[in-house]
Design a protein around this motif. Structure first.
Motif, mmCIF file in Angstrom:
data_model
loop_
_atom_site.group_PDB
_atom_site.id
_atom_site.type_symbol
_atom_site.label_atom_id
_atom_site.label_comp_id
_atom_site.label_asym_id
_atom_site.label_seq_id
_atom_site.Cartn_x
_atom_site.Cartn_y
_atom_site.Cartn_z
ATOM 1 N N LEU A 24 0.817 -1.216 0.000
ATOM 2 C CA LEU A 24 0.000 0.000 0.000
ATOM 3 C C LEU A 24 0.849 1.263 0.000
ATOM 4 O O LEU A 24 0.394 2.311 0.428
ATOM 5 N N GLU A 25 2.102 1.162 -0.494
ATOM 6 C CA GLU A 25 2.981 2.330 -0.364
ATOM 7 C C GLU A 25 2.401 3.570 -1.034
ATOM 8 O O GLU A 25 2.758 4.681 -0.685
ATOM 9 N N LEU A 26 1.464 3.380 -1.977
ATOM 10 C CA LEU A 26 0.894 4.579 -2.611
ATOM 11 C C LEU A 26 0.026 5.397 -1.663
ATOM 12 O O LEU A 26 -0.338 6.524 -1.975
ATOM 13 N N LEU A 27 -0.280 4.844 -0.476
ATOM 14 C CA LEU A 27 -1.021 5.645 0.510
ATOM 15 C C LEU A 27 -0.135 6.698 1.182
ATOM 16 O O LEU A 27 -0.633 7.546 1.925
ATOM 17 N N ASP A 28 1.161 6.621 0.935
ATOM 18 C CA ASP A 28 2.061 7.630 1.482
ATOM 19 C C ASP A 28 1.672 8.979 0.875
ATOM 20 O O ASP A 28 1.724 9.160 -0.337
ATOM 21 N N GLY A 29 1.236 9.908 1.686
ATOM 22 C CA GLY A 29 0.797 11.200 1.158
ATOM 23 C C GLY A 29 -0.682 11.453 1.386
ATOM 24 O O GLY A 29 -1.145 12.581 1.263
ATOM 25 N N THR A 30 -1.434 10.412 1.721
ATOM 26 C CA THR A 30 -2.832 10.650 2.093
ATOM 27 C C THR A 30 -2.888 10.829 3.610
ATOM 28 O O THR A 30 -1.991 10.395 4.337
ATOM 29 N N ASP A 31 -3.951 11.505 4.099
ATOM 30 C CA ASP A 31 -3.987 11.878 5.512
ATOM 31 C C ASP A 31 -4.992 11.087 6.330
ATOM 32 O O ASP A 31 -4.995 11.155 7.560
ATOM 33 N N LEU A 32 -5.880 10.391 5.641
ATOM 34 C CA LEU A 32 -6.960 9.680 6.329
ATOM 35 C C LEU A 32 -7.490 8.631 5.363
ATOM 36 O O LEU A 32 -7.559 8.877 4.160
ATOM 37 N N VAL A 33 -7.851 7.471 5.897
ATOM 38 C CA VAL A 33 -8.449 6.429 5.065
ATOM 39 C C VAL A 33 -9.860 6.145 5.577
ATOM 40 O O VAL A 33 -10.079 6.022 6.789
ATOM 41 N N ILE A 34 -10.813 6.091 4.639
ATOM 42 C CA ILE A 34 -12.182 5.677 4.972
ATOM 43 C C ILE A 34 -12.409 4.332 4.293
ATOM 44 O O ILE A 34 -12.191 4.203 3.085
ATOM 45 N N VAL A 35 -12.820 3.333 5.065
ATOM 46 C CA VAL A 35 -13.079 2.005 4.510
ATOM 47 C C VAL A 35 -14.582 1.756 4.523
ATOM 48 O O VAL A 35 -15.216 1.813 5.582
ATOM 49 N N GLY A 36 -15.148 1.524 3.337
ATOM 50 C CA GLY A 36 -16.581 1.254 3.291
ATOM 51 C C GLY A 36 -17.068 1.084 1.866
ATOM 52 O O GLY A 36 -16.392 1.462 0.912
ATOM 53 N N GLY A 37 -18.252 0.500 1.738
ATOM 54 C CA GLY A 37 -18.878 0.274 0.441
ATOM 55 C C GLY A 37 -20.191 -0.444 0.683
ATOM 56 O O GLY A 37 -20.606 -0.612 1.835
ATOM 57 N N SER A 38 -20.858 -0.855 -0.393
ATOM 58 C CA SER A 38 -22.126 -1.564 -0.164
ATOM 59 C C SER A 38 -22.058 -3.002 -0.679
ATOM 60 O O SER A 38 -21.909 -3.936 0.117
ATOM 61 N N ASP A 39 -22.097 -3.216 -1.998
ATOM 62 C CA ASP A 39 -22.139 -4.588 -2.522
ATOM 63 C C ASP A 39 -20.884 -5.371 -2.151
ATOM 64 O O ASP A 39 -19.760 -4.915 -2.382
ATOM 65 N N GLY A 40 -21.078 -6.550 -1.619
ATOM 66 C CA GLY A 40 -19.960 -7.450 -1.371
ATOM 67 C C GLY A 40 -19.151 -7.140 -0.125
ATOM 68 O O GLY A 40 -18.174 -7.822 0.175
ATOM 69 N N VAL A 41 -19.544 -6.106 0.606
ATOM 70 C CA VAL A 41 -18.785 -5.747 1.809
ATOM 71 C C VAL A 41 -19.221 -6.623 2.978
ATOM 72 O O VAL A 41 -20.412 -6.876 3.168
ATOM 73 N N THR A 42 -18.249 -7.103 3.738
ATOM 74 C CA THR A 42 -18.530 -7.873 4.951
ATOM 75 C C THR A 42 -17.659 -7.324 6.072
ATOM 76 O O THR A 42 -16.730 -6.543 5.822
ATOM 77 N N ALA A 43 -17.975 -7.743 7.295
ATOM 78 C CA ALA A 43 -17.116 -7.351 8.419
ATOM 79 C C ALA A 43 -15.714 -7.925 8.227
ATOM 80 O O ALA A 43 -14.724 -7.289 8.596
ATOM 81 N N GLU A 44 -15.637 -9.106 7.593
ATOM 82 C CA GLU A 44 -14.335 -9.763 7.432
ATOM 83 C C GLU A 44 -13.452 -9.026 6.430
ATOM 84 O O GLU A 44 -12.285 -8.747 6.708
ATOM 85 N N ASN A 45 -13.996 -8.724 5.228
ATOM 86 C CA ASN A 45 -13.116 -8.032 4.279
ATOM 87 C C ASN A 45 -12.843 -6.590 4.710
ATOM 88 O O ASN A 45 -11.794 -6.027 4.385
ATOM 89 N N THR A 46 -13.761 -6.011 5.494
ATOM 90 C CA THR A 46 -13.481 -4.685 6.063
ATOM 91 C C THR A 46 -12.286 -4.768 7.013
ATOM 92 O O THR A 46 -11.344 -3.974 6.923
ATOM 93 N N LEU A 47 -12.340 -5.747 7.910
ATOM 94 C CA LEU A 47 -11.247 -5.912 8.874
ATOM 95 C C LEU A 47 -9.925 -6.160 8.153
ATOM 96 O O LEU A 47 -8.884 -5.594 8.512
#
Lengths: 253, 253
Positions: A24-47
């Motif tokens: 995930l080195e391309l996240l270098d430079g972002t200040d905050l991450v939001i994890v979420g979506g609707s279709d196919g999202v589960t507690a497991e893949n979120t974690l």
């Protein structure tokens, strides 16, 4: 961890149902991450997505933005900094108040399940320890006042949005978000299309403590600059994080 | 004036469309006055009622609870301590979010009219002084999370309430009011009937900073004591203030 909202200018939205690269080195430079979506999202893949981010960037704040309560588990709650729950101003009433009361009613009446604490509930009586666990969970939940301006988007469809707000209504909703509802985040969502700076400028004049996020169609450095100049605290970039890393890099201010 | 919520135990609700006695000495012993109603209420009779109270009890805090924006004028805003705007959890969406966005949109787009400041608005541009006036007005507006439990009442009819909340939903709404919406007041309204302590006890376990008010059918010292013992910060007494001063006195703890 307290969020350092002051140094926020770029937010990455990760859909855990999409491919999340191991590196995930391309996240270098972002200040905050939001994890979420609707279709196919589960507690497991979120974690899984949250843990990938946290293992490489332990100090990068991560919010989970759950669309359903099934996306939340005691492990996701423990791992993220905040649960950020959308309140869609121009959606149907389910997406402003009804879903929230259901969520908090579930938390308040079944604290053992929701907090995963295994604390006893005897009949209807909730023990003081379970109440404390619920109150602690509640402090991790923050409100995001949303205005969804692209009515052809998936986000609009799932939230019952039929009409975009006028610029004046965006300003009024921003004022209400900060001074009436006390939401820490106000989010103007153009979801897949670039909406330009007008709504952002209207909202920002009434936001002081509430953080102003803009999302939708950001693909260039110039668009990021235009939105930040109009008064947004940060742009939110989602799609191209998954699809086009090179373009994603260009959105970082 | 900051409200001293800590010493709150008795609140009087005055309907400005009803007879308000010139001699208000019976308010001695109440801790807060809420002025509001629906039929026959105007900005003028609201101001008159507020001024009567303030002239005899300058230190007694007074909230205006407007039902329509026509009940509010720059003079009522200047004279009261706060404008307290109901957000009815179990009402229709107009009474939780739509009316509030309309109110704040009006304030944000016509600051000269709303604040009575005569500040110039040039086209769509709002001057920085007008913006300041709007922001100052906004700090005077506080949210009251309402649950209306008597569905046969006028209050239920005007707010689109069709079903009372279960005790669990009352607890969930209380938790949401404090931790999600950040409302300073949570109000359980039985409007004309005595609802007993059950809902109050359920709500109070999740309220720490938010003040818990109970209104409806309070006519005796024992009822006041029962509601306060269940965890309410204060009882709200309305009807008998206008109708039966002797009974009103018995509700003061």
């Amino acid at each position: 961890m307290d969020l350092n909202w002051d140094r926020l200018s770029h937010v990455t939205k990760i859909d855990p149902a999409e491919h999340v690269p191991n590196d995930l080195e391309l996240l270098d430079g972002t200040d905050l991450v939001i994890v979420g979506g609707s279709d196919g999202v589960t507690a497991e893949n979120t974690l899984d997505a949250v843990q990938k981010v946290k293992s490489q960037f332990p100090d990068l704040p991560v919010l989970q933005e759950p669309y359903r309560s099934s996306h939340v588990s005691s492990k996701t709650v423990d791992t993220v900094d905040y649960l950020s729950v959308p309140a869609v101003f121009n959606g149907d009433d389910a997406h402003f108040v009804r879903k929230h009361v259901e969520l908090f009613t579930e938390a308040a009446s079944k604290p053992d399940e929701v907090t995963g604490s295994g604390l006893p509930v005897v009949g209807d009586a909730i023990s003081s320890k379970a109440r404390e666990a619920v109150s602690e969970l509640a402090t991790k939940i923050i409100g995001e006042g949303y205005v969804i301006q692209n009515c052809d988007s998936k986000a609009a469809a799932v939230s019952g949005v039929e009409t975009p707000y006028t610029t004046e209504e965006v300003a009024g909703a921003a004022l209400a978000a900060e001074s009436f509802y006390g939401f820490p985040i106000f989010y103007i969502e153009y979801s897949g299309t670039y909406g330009g700076p007008t709504d952002v400028a209207a909202a920002s004049q009434y936001l002081d403590e509430t953080v102003l996020l803009y999302g939708g169609g950001i693909e260039t450095h110039e668009q990021t600059a235009e939105i930040l100049d109009a008064g947004a605290d940060a742009v939110v970039v989602g799609d191209c994080f998954h699809d086009d890393p090179e373009q994603y890099r260009q959105t970082i201010p």
